[in-house]
Design a protein around this motif. Structure first.
Motif, PDB file in Angstrom:
ATOM      1  N   GLU A  90       1.311  -1.158  -0.022  1.00  0.00           N
ATOM      2  CA  GLU A  90      -0.346  -0.446   0.058  1.00  0.00           C
ATOM      3  C   GLU A  90       0.865   1.560  -0.174  1.00  0.00           C
ATOM      4  O   GLU A  90       0.992   2.594  -0.664  1.00  0.00           O
ATOM      5  N   ILE A  91       2.292   1.036   0.840  1.00  0.00           N
ATOM      6  CA  ILE A  91       2.761   1.855   1.045  1.00  0.00           C
ATOM      7  C   ILE A  91       3.451   2.304  -0.809  1.00  0.00           C
ATOM      8  O   ILE A  91       3.503   4.143  -1.153  1.00  0.00           O
ATOM      9  N   LYS A  92       4.377   1.925  -0.979  1.00  0.00           N
ATOM     10  CA  LYS A  92       4.519   1.874  -2.727  1.00  0.00           C
ATOM     11  C   LYS A  92       3.857   2.313  -3.531  1.00  0.00           C
ATOM     12  O   LYS A  92       4.187   2.567  -4.348  1.00  0.00           O
ATOM     13  N   SER A  93       2.275   2.150  -3.880  1.00  0.00           N
ATOM     14  CA  SER A  93       1.396   2.688  -4.698  1.00  0.00           C
ATOM     15  C   SER A  93       1.080   3.781  -3.858  1.00  0.00           C
ATOM     16  O   SER A  93       0.984   4.636  -4.965  1.00  0.00           O
ATOM     17  N   LEU A  94       1.265   4.189  -2.704  1.00  0.00           N
ATOM     18  CA  LEU A  94       1.315   5.413  -2.661  1.00  0.00           C
ATOM     19  C   LEU A  94       1.596   6.530  -2.305  1.00  0.00           C
ATOM     20  O   LEU A  94       1.961   7.363  -3.164  1.00  0.00           O
ATOM     21  N   TYR A  95       3.008   6.050  -1.794  1.00  0.00           N
ATOM     22  CA  TYR A  95       4.084   6.855  -1.766  1.00  0.00           C
ATOM     23  C   TYR A  95       5.517   5.805  -2.402  1.00  0.00           C
ATOM     24  O   TYR A  95       6.291   5.611  -1.100  1.00  0.00           O
ATOM     25  N   PRO A  96       5.778   5.677  -3.403  1.00  0.00           N
ATOM     26  CA  PRO A  96       6.574   4.835  -3.645  1.00  0.00           C
ATOM     27  C   PRO A  96       8.449   5.642  -3.508  1.00  0.00           C
ATOM     28  O   PRO A  96       9.564   4.948  -3.548  1.00  0.00           O
TER      29      PRO A  96
END
Length: 164
Positions: free
Chosen positions: A70-76
């Motif tokens: 989820e973090i990678k998709s929102l805040y790469p």
């Protein structure tokens, strides 16, 4: 004036959060926040994005891999370290494939945590400077660490290198 590196520490065990916050937060280079779950971590990131997220792998509601994804998709741009008390290769490989920068075993040694943070900060500085730390002498950009075997991509990398 240097801006403090923002670290979000995520663990469902409050003792780990307190100890981490006290130890790493004592260093003026770091601004530490904690969260007790994946959903809480995402809410904190929405309010104040972090530079580094350190998250436990095994948590209720949302495990570390789900949070990582989820973090990678929102805040790469956020670097993510995974904490695990289970050193099974499959979980570690899964975390790394999902985009974790590295992993640390629990209970963790704070010297190892500090070294991992320093490595991330060095890597981030190289990225911001547009330099690759693995580049050979005199080269500013390199593509040796990209994974792929498509001949057309290699041709594109070569063209980029020539233009640079």
């Amino acid at each position: 004036m240097t801006v403090a590196t923002r670290i979000l520490f995520v663990d469902d065990e409050p003792a780990y959060c307190r100890i981490f916050s006290k130890r790493i937060g004592a260093d003026p280079r770091f601004q530490v926040e904690t969260a007790g779950s994946g959903p809480e971590a995402l809410a904190r990131l929405q309010q104040s994005p972090a530079d580094i997220v350190i998250t436990d792998l095994s948590m209720p509601l949302m495990d570390g891999i789900e949070l990582l994804s989820e973090i990678k998709s929102l805040y790469p741009q956020i670097f993510i370290l995974i904490l695990t008390s289970d050193d099974s290769t499959s979980q570690v490989v899964k975390a790394m494939k999902a985009g974790a920068y590295d992993y640390l075993l629990k209970p963790f040694d704070f010297e190892m945590v500090e070294r991992a943070i320093e490595t991330i900060l060095s890597h981030k500085a190289a990225i911001l400077a547009g330099l690759c730390p693995e580049c050979r002498d005199g080269e500013q950009y390199c593509f040796e660490n990209l994974i792929g075997q498509d001949r057309k991509m290699f041709e594109i990398y070569e063209m980029i290198s020539q233009v640079a």
